[in-house]
Enzyme design. Structure first.
Site, PDB file in Angstrom:
ATOM      1  N   ASN A   9       0.863  -1.185   0.000  1.00  0.00           N
ATOM      2  CA  ASN A   9       0.000   0.000   0.000  1.00  0.00           C
ATOM      3  C   ASN A   9       0.900   1.236   0.000  1.00  0.00           C
ATOM      4  O   ASN A   9       1.493   1.568   1.014  1.00  0.00           O
ATOM      5  CB  ASN A   9      -0.891  -0.042   1.253  1.00  0.00           C
ATOM      6  CG  ASN A   9      -1.752   1.195   1.401  1.00  0.00           C
ATOM      7  OD1 ASN A   9      -1.825   2.022   0.491  1.00  0.00           O
ATOM      8  ND2 ASN A   9      -2.402   1.311   2.548  1.00  0.00           N
ATOM      9  N   HIS A  95      -9.462   0.794   5.001  1.00  0.00           N
ATOM     10  CA  HIS A  95      -8.181   1.005   5.679  1.00  0.00           C
ATOM     11  C   HIS A  95      -8.415   1.920   6.883  1.00  0.00           C
ATOM     12  O   HIS A  95      -9.241   2.830   6.830  1.00  0.00           O
ATOM     13  CB  HIS A  95      -7.168   1.625   4.709  1.00  0.00           C
ATOM     14  CG  HIS A  95      -5.794   1.640   5.278  1.00  0.00           C
ATOM     15  ND1 HIS A  95      -5.390   2.597   6.179  1.00  0.00           N
ATOM     16  CD2 HIS A  95      -4.746   0.797   5.104  1.00  0.00           C
ATOM     17  CE1 HIS A  95      -4.133   2.337   6.528  1.00  0.00           C
ATOM     18  NE2 HIS A  95      -3.724   1.248   5.900  1.00  0.00           N
ATOM     19  N   GLU A 167      -5.367  -5.449  10.485  1.00  0.00           N
ATOM     20  CA  GLU A 167      -4.368  -4.407  10.723  1.00  0.00           C
ATOM     21  C   GLU A 167      -4.679  -3.694  12.035  1.00  0.00           C
ATOM     22  O   GLU A 167      -5.491  -2.754  12.059  1.00  0.00           O
ATOM     23  CB  GLU A 167      -4.388  -3.382   9.583  1.00  0.00           C
ATOM     24  CG  GLU A 167      -4.063  -3.948   8.225  1.00  0.00           C
ATOM     25  CD  GLU A 167      -3.527  -2.870   7.289  1.00  0.00           C
ATOM     26  OE1 GLU A 167      -2.427  -3.041   6.789  1.00  0.00           O
ATOM     27  OE2 GLU A 167      -4.207  -1.849   7.100  1.00  0.00           O
ATOM     28  N   GLY A 173       2.238   1.986  10.825  1.00  0.00           N
ATOM     29  CA  GLY A 173       3.169   3.108  10.708  1.00  0.00           C
ATOM     30  C   GLY A 173       3.867   3.470  12.003  1.00  0.00           C
ATOM     31  O   GLY A 173       4.478   4.533  12.104  1.00  0.00           O
ATOM     32  N   SER A 213       3.305  -2.333  10.325  1.00  0.00           N
ATOM     33  CA  SER A 213       4.755  -2.348  10.537  1.00  0.00           C
ATOM     34  C   SER A 213       5.419  -3.665  10.132  1.00  0.00           C
ATOM     35  O   SER A 213       6.389  -4.099  10.756  1.00  0.00           O
ATOM     36  CB  SER A 213       5.091  -1.991  11.993  1.00  0.00           C
ATOM     37  OG  SER A 213       4.684  -0.658  12.264  1.00  0.00           O
TER      38      SER A 213
HETATM   39  P1  PGA Z   1       2.762   0.125   7.658  1.00  0.00           P
HETATM   40  O1  PGA Z   1       1.309   0.333   7.024  1.00  0.00           O
HETATM   41  O2  PGA Z   1       3.319  -1.133   7.064  1.00  0.00           O
HETATM   42  O3  PGA Z   1       3.529   1.339   7.251  1.00  0.00           O
HETATM   43  O4  PGA Z   1       2.579   0.020   9.138  1.00  0.00           O
HETATM   44  C1  PGA Z   1       0.473  -0.765   6.808  1.00  0.00           C
HETATM   45  C2  PGA Z   1      -0.818  -0.294   6.212  1.00  0.00           C
HETATM   46  O5  PGA Z   1      -1.245   0.835   6.509  1.00  0.00           O
HETATM   47  O6  PGA Z   1      -1.456  -1.012   5.435  1.00  0.00           O
END
Ligand code: PGA
Length: 251
Positions: A9, A95, A167, A173, A213
């Site tokens: 993504n 999301h 998630e 993030g 992450s």
């Molecule tokens: P990230 O995001 O891997 O940067 O934590 C995952 C996502 O938002 O799908």
């Protein structure tokens, strides 16, 4: 059909030159990937056409969002029907950034799922709890509610085509990943609930990705969990080498 999937993504990152370069670099790593692993990249919608026209692109392409309407006077929106007409087969729906920053409710997301299903676009449907909910032991109830209110009106044949992505919001993030035990526990719960609702056969056909992450150092352990069928990767999907390592760790 249940299979290993790694989806990247890109969120709102990269200009067009950078986007094309990243797509090309991922393609160059393709010989290293197992044929068993489906690779999907989700660039900003503006670049979908460019990527679809890229003859050397070997992976699938997804949109990051779509309207809950099929067409009409909805300035700035893109519909699932339009995605389908561009041969874009996947769309991320629900999301946590859409839920959080754009107030997308389970009810609205149900409509987005429906327009995708109606138009033959596969939703990559995201669910997950806030940190507060996990701390208060409400994570299972939150995830179940998200499934009940946005997905459980579908027939088994429709449900089994959806790609699920667990998630946890606190892991997105942040650099904090769910442990493999936490991920497995929730993925098993999601599969169990799918089974209770639509039957074990359906539950066993649904791919459930983990997101939050994921990086080249932790993906192998996460993807080895029994009910984790791959990952939805944000930050680490913006670097071809990291993303390629993550894909390689899936199969
Ligand atoms: P990230 O995001 O891997 O940067 O934590 C995952 C996502 O938002 O799908």
């Amino acid at each position: 059909m249940r299979q290993k999937i790694v989806a990247g993504n890109w969120k709102m990152n990269k200009n067009i030159d950078e986007a094309m370069e990243l797509a090309l670099s991922i393609t160059e790593y393709q010989p290293d990937f197992s044929k068993e692993v489906k690779v999907i990249i989700a660039p900003p919608s503006l670049y979908l056409a460019n990527l679809k026209m890229m003859k050397t692109l070997t992976c699938e392409v997804a949109a990051q969002n779509c309207s809950h309407h099929d067409y009409g006077a909805f300035t700035g929106e893109i519909s699932a029907a339009m995605l389908k007409s561009m041969n874009v087969q996947y769309c991320i729906i629900g999301h946590s950034e859409r839920r959080q920053y754009f107030d997308e409710s389970n009810e609205l997301l149900k409509k987005k799922v429906d327009t995708c299903v109606r138009n033959g676009v596969t939703p990559i449907f995201c669910i997950g709890e806030l940190l507060e909910e996990r701390k208060n032991n409400k994570h299972f109830i939150t995830v179940l509610r998200q499934m009940e209110q946005s997905l459980f009106h579908l027939h088994g044949a429709e449900l089994e085509k959806i790609i699920m992505a667990y998630e946890p919001v606190w892991a997105i993030g942040t650099g904090v990943t769910a442990s493999s035990e936490e991920a497995q526990e929730m993925h098993a719960f999601i599969r169990e609930q799918l089974g209770l609702h639509a039957g074990e056969g359906v539950a066993q056909n649904v791919s459930i990705l983990y997101g939050g992450s994921v990086n080249a150092a932790n993906s192998m352990e996460l993807f080895a969990c029994k009910d984790v069928d791959g990952g939805l990767v944000g930050g680490a999907s913006l670097k071809a080498k990291d993303f390629a390592q993550i894909i390689a760790s899936a199969g």
